[in-house]
Design an enzyme around this catalytic site. Structure first.
Site, PDB file in Angstrom:
ATOM      1  CB  SER A 158      -0.960  -0.047   1.192  1.00 33.04           C
ATOM      2  OG  SER A 158      -1.955   0.920   1.038  1.00 33.04           O
ATOM      3  CG  ASP A 191      -3.582  -3.357  -4.261  1.00 34.60           C
ATOM      4  OD1 ASP A 191      -3.481  -3.099  -5.479  1.00 34.60           O
ATOM      5  OD2 ASP A 191      -4.670  -3.256  -3.656  1.00 34.60           O
ATOM      6  CG  ASP A 236      11.592   3.805  -7.765  1.00 37.78           C
ATOM      7  OD1 ASP A 236      12.174   4.734  -8.358  1.00 37.78           O
ATOM      8  OD2 ASP A 236      10.396   3.848  -7.438  1.00 37.78           O
ATOM      9  CG  HIS A 287      -5.321  -2.677  -0.045  1.00 37.66           C
ATOM     10  ND1 HIS A 287      -4.636  -2.352  -1.185  1.00 37.66           N
ATOM     11  CD2 HIS A 287      -4.891  -1.813   0.924  1.00 37.66           C
ATOM     12  CE1 HIS A 287      -3.817  -1.331  -0.921  1.00 37.66           C
ATOM     13  NE2 HIS A 287      -3.958  -1.000   0.342  1.00 37.66           N
ATOM     14  NE  ARG A 338     -11.850 -30.481 -35.776  1.00 39.20           N
ATOM     15  CZ  ARG A 338     -10.976 -30.210 -36.737  1.00 39.20           C
ATOM     16  NH1 ARG A 338      -9.911 -30.965 -36.890  1.00 39.20           N
ATOM     17  NH2 ARG A 338     -11.154 -29.175 -37.530  1.00 39.20           N
ATOM     18  CB  VAL A 379      -8.360 -27.918 -24.646  1.00 34.05           C
ATOM     19  CG1 VAL A 379      -8.001 -27.451 -23.239  1.00 34.05           C
ATOM     20  CG2 VAL A 379      -9.854 -28.224 -24.736  1.00 34.05           C
ATOM     21  CE  LYS A 380      -0.994 -22.030 -25.570  1.00 33.54           C
ATOM     22  NZ  LYS A 380      -0.384 -21.025 -26.430  1.00 33.54           N
ATOM     23  CD  GLU A 431      -1.678 -22.814 -15.376  1.00 35.83           C
ATOM     24  OE1 GLU A 431      -2.498 -23.170 -16.243  1.00 35.83           O
ATOM     25  OE2 GLU A 431      -1.685 -21.681 -14.856  1.00 35.83           O
ATOM     26  CB  THR A 432       1.049 -28.444 -19.600  1.00 36.61           C
ATOM     27  OG1 THR A 432      -0.094 -28.355 -20.460  1.00 36.61           O
ATOM     28  CG2 THR A 432       0.633 -28.960 -18.241  1.00 36.61           C
ATOM     29  CE  LYS A 458      -1.061 -23.733 -29.561  1.00 35.95           C
ATOM     30  NZ  LYS A 458      -0.651 -23.191 -30.857  1.00 35.95           N
TER      31      LYS A 458
END
Ligand SMILES: *[C@@H]1O[C@H](CO)[C@@H](O)[C@H](O)[C@H]1NC(C)=O
Ligand SMILES: *[C@@H]1O[C@H](CO)[C@@H](O)[C@H](O)[C@H]1NC(C)=O
Ligand SMILES: *[C@@H]1O[C@H](CO)[C@@H](O)[C@H](O)[C@H]1NC(C)=O
Ligand SMILES: *[C@@H]1O[C@H](CO)[C@@H](O)[C@H](O)[C@H]1NC(C)=O
Length: 482
Positions: free
Chosen positions: A163, A187, A206, A275, A437, A440-441, A444-445, A448
């Site tokens: 914050s 945040d 920074d 938050h 058909r 799907v993709k 994470e892995t 396809k």
């Protein structure tokens, strides 16, 4: 380096601004430990320990070398500096010790320092917000002193600011003699900072690497609790960044109704829930080392909802939190992901692409579907998905996600739900699409896969049973069905 010189110039400017009325400190310090340099420091630097993560037991005092020895500061380990935000109560919030504990769990030899600026942080918000300059200056002096006095490398320093604390960390990073290795903004506060000059707030300059989590950016800019604009090298917006699952008002009211006064106290937590989620996501990344949460680069949250951004090519995906890959681009990279409503937050993301065939021209909007995924390890049934639009002979893409690690996907089923409210339109006419058909993709892995209807074609009728799709058998089978 030109950038470095510019930064130095800004440092001086910033110093002048905040040092008004104090003795000049911006001049190069060639002798370490000049006592007068540290007289204005009000922030306290508590070196917590793995044994007592909850308490301030030992303070590092800039200018007093023996404090560093007494607190058993480990000079060969890395250092985390935790900077809290605005506080109404004037006390640490409960997340502080949770974060300290998690940092020590992951890096047992590290030094975890909590910056106590509670007095300055418990003023009227606007005053506390401008106090971030003073706190940043304190932290910079402290870090510079550690380097000058003990040769402690700033490569080992990681600031974590929540914050208002995120902006204090940013100011600190602007002022140090050398660049700090990393700043994580949890945040970062929005009010008074959304439109502020980047010399006054967290910005990519920074630290060598700046990563930011945006979890509560609801509402118009400058009124949103969390800053909306990207302010780091990588800016991650979990669940779109505006608010977080498990944190909505309905659940708050339900808690009060169910639990009375205790519910009311928990409800107060829920107000800050989105938050603070930024911190808990980071804690998650420390605790679940083997299951990193992934985030994906995307130009908008709408595109992410369509499942269009699950690629990992050319650094398009990254780990959220501690093990982020420090990819630095000129412009901030905005990244997205979905999470669960509670820890562990990780989910698995899938893009689903379907071509809807029909004999008649039809367009239906906001249609509810249930998707089930069956894998080698587990299954995830009846995942609700609302498609903004489907229409005849067009392909639609959407995002499906589940907390379950199903392993390799084997079967996909899809069911077209009836709306819970009665709709005359569907009284005498059940709309129907046919599907050959489903593509799907997996995010994470990165795999396809194509799924085929067992009968070559499956009918999806509103309010009727689920259509089932299995892995297409080789190229020929896929061709046959197309
Ligand atoms: C300091 O940290 C290093 C690792 O960075 C570790 O090997 C060493 O044991 C630590 N020293 C003490 C006194 O804990
Ligand atoms: C921010 O402030 C500095 C110093 O006053 C100024 O040079 C710079 O132009 C400002 N940047 C913006 C974007 O206003
Ligand atoms: C949609 O495409 C299918 C197959 O290409 C075709 O048979 C059908 O007539 C098309 N529907 C409309 C409404 O044009
Ligand atoms: C369906 O709409 C498309 C494009 O609007 C049009 O070309 C086609 O002729 C229509 N087909 C039928 C069967 O109405």
């Amino acid at each position: 380096m030109g950038g470095r010189a510019l930064l130095a110039a800004l440092c001086v400017w910033s110093h002048c601004l905040v040092a008004l009325g104090e003795e000049p400190v911006a001049a190069p310090r060639n002798t370490a430990g000049k006592k007068s340099d540290f007289s204005g420091i009000e922030s306290k630097f508590s070196l917590r320990t793995p044994e007592q993560p909850y308490e301030d037991t030992c303070f590092l005092v800039p200018g007093q070398e023996n404090s560093v020895t007494q607190c058993n500061f480990n000079h060969t380990s890395k250092t985390f500096v935790v900077i809290h935000g605005w506080t109404v109560t004037g006390m640490y919030e409960s997340w502080v010790s949770k974060l300290v504990k998690a940092l020590y769990k992951r890096e047992p030899d590290s030094n975890v320092i909590v910056v106590d600026w509670l007095v300055r942080a418990s003023q009227h918000y606007t005053i506390s917000a401008s106090n971030t300059e003073l706190v940043g200056k304190d932290v910079a002096k402290f870090v510079d002193w550690m380097e000058e006095q003990f040769g402690y490398s700033l490569n080992n320093v990681h600031l974590l600011g929540y914050s208002l604390g995120a902006h204090a960390a940013g100011i600190a990073g602007k002022l140090t003699n050398r660049k700090i290795s990393r700043i994580t903004g949890l945040d970062p506060a929005g009010p008074n900072f959304e439109y502020a000059n980047e010399t006054r707030r967290l910005s990519p300059d920074d630290a060598i690497f700046v990563d930011v989590l945006h979890t509560y950016t609801r509402g118009s800019p400058d009124r949103s609790i969390g800053i909306q604009k990207p302010v780091g090298h990588i800016d991650i917006y979990p669940n779109g960044g505006s608010f977080q699952p498990g944190c909505n008002l309905g659940e708050t009211l339900l808690l009060i109704a169910e639990k009375g006064f205790q519910g009311f106290q928990e409800a107060d937590q829920l107000v800050k829930c989105s938050h603070e989620r930024s911190i808990h996501l980071f804690i998650d990344s420390l605790l679940y080392e083997e299951k990193p949460i992934m985030a994906y680069r995307c130009k908008s949250k709408e595109a992410f909802e369509m499942g269009l951004c699950l690629s990992c090519r050319k650094n398009r995906c990254n780990n959220l939190g501690y093990k982020v890959n420090k990819v630095r681009t000129k412009r901030s990279t905005k990244m997205y992901l979905k999470t669960r409503a509670k820890a562990p937050y990780k989910v698995f993301h899938y893009q689903v692409k379907i071509h809807f065939f029909a004999k008649k021209n039809m367009t239906e909007t906001n249609q509810p579907f249930l998707i089930s995924l069956f894998g080698t390890e587990e299954e995830s049934k009846d995942i609700p998905v609302t498609l903004p639009e489907i229409s005849t002979n067009k392909t639609f893409s959407f995002l499906v996600y589940t907390a379950v690690d199903i392993g390799d996907l084997l079967i996909v089923t899809m069911k077209w739900e009836k709306e819970s409210i009665f709709n005359l339109k569907y009284w005498w006419n059940t709309p129907e699409f046919s599907i050959q058909r489903i593509r799907v993709k997996s995010g994470e892995t990165q795999k396809k896969l194509v799924f085929c209807s067992r009968d070559g074609i499956s009918y999806l009728r509103k309010g009727r049973g689920a259509a089932e799709f299995v892995r297409c058998l080789g190229k020929n089978a896929a061709k046959e069905n197309s």
